[in-house]
Design an enzyme around this catalytic site. Structure first.
Site, PDB file in Angstrom:
ATOM      1  N   GLY A 128      41.545  38.553  45.013  1.00 38.14           N
ATOM      2  CA  GLY A 128      41.917  39.771  45.009  1.00 38.14           C
ATOM      3  C   GLY A 128      43.227  39.931  44.311  1.00 38.14           C
ATOM      4  CB  CYS A 129      45.769  42.471  44.646  1.00 40.72           C
ATOM      5  SG  CYS A 129      47.617  42.849  43.977  1.00 40.72           S
TER       6      CYS A 129
END
Length: 206
Positions: free
Chosen positions: A71-72
């Protein structure tokens, strides 16, 4: 055009200096210099974008590297920086084949993190388990840049990663879930822009 205006101001400035007295010379020089700078700057060819490719070698002898995508990349960097045995965390882009990715144009890469660690303090399997606790691999990523992936740098890491991911995948299937985790070899890692490094720490003002 703006360039034509700059050229006109340059000609006007030169004309003024030619007719200026000694006392007025210094005052008139600055507009002349600025005009010259603007014209030169606009005419200079733009430099090609830099490609911040990181050499896949530990900075400290005896250390090793690990690479994950989840993800981030902001959150995992904070978590791993606080992990005992980890000496360096860099966020960046990996997993693709196209050169010079950036945050605005990630191309075919993932948001990722490169970790340097001391294997006498923490092992690769333990790092991988920490990563799994942060990852949420049960939902397909909306964008490729947010996919979950383990990138091995050695055959030992490949064996450990495939074994752990296989076990987690089987356990998930037993519960009727499907995990979205890729295991692949790391070829290149591109360092993200400076303002993305330790972003959450800097935003908190610590």
């Amino acid at each position: 055009s703006e360039l034509h205006k700059d050229e006109t101001s340059l000609v006007d400035a030169i004309s003024c200096v030619q007719h200026a007295t000694d006392d007025a010379y210094l005052q008139l020089m600055m507009p002349l210099v600025n005009a010259i700078r603007r014209v030169r700057r606009r005419r200079e060819p733009k430099s090609a974008p830099q490609c911040p490719l990181i050499t896949l070698r530990p900075l400290k002898e005896g250390n090793k590297l690990a690479a994950f995508a989840q993800g981030c990349f902001w959150g995992p960097q904070v978590e791993f920086k606080e992990t005992k045995g980890v000496s360096r965390c860099v966020v960046g882009y990996m997993g693709g084949k196209l050169p010079c990715p950036t945050y605005q144009n990630m191309k075919d890469h993932f948001e990722s993190i490169l970790i340097e660690y001391d294997p006498s303090v923490i092992g690769y399997a333990e790092l991988l388990m920490i990563w799994l606790e942060m990852a949420y691999p049960y939902r397909k990523a909306k964008k490729k840049q947010y996919r979950n992936a383990v990138y091995y740098i050695s055959e030992d890491q490949r064996a450990i990663a495939e074994d752990i991911v296989s076990t987690v995948r089987q356990q998930s299937q037993d519960r009727g879930q499907v995990i979205q985790i890729e295991v692949d070899q790391l070829n290149d890692f591109f360092r993200a822009e400076d303002h993305h490094q330790c972003y959450l720490v800097s935003e908190r003002g610590t």
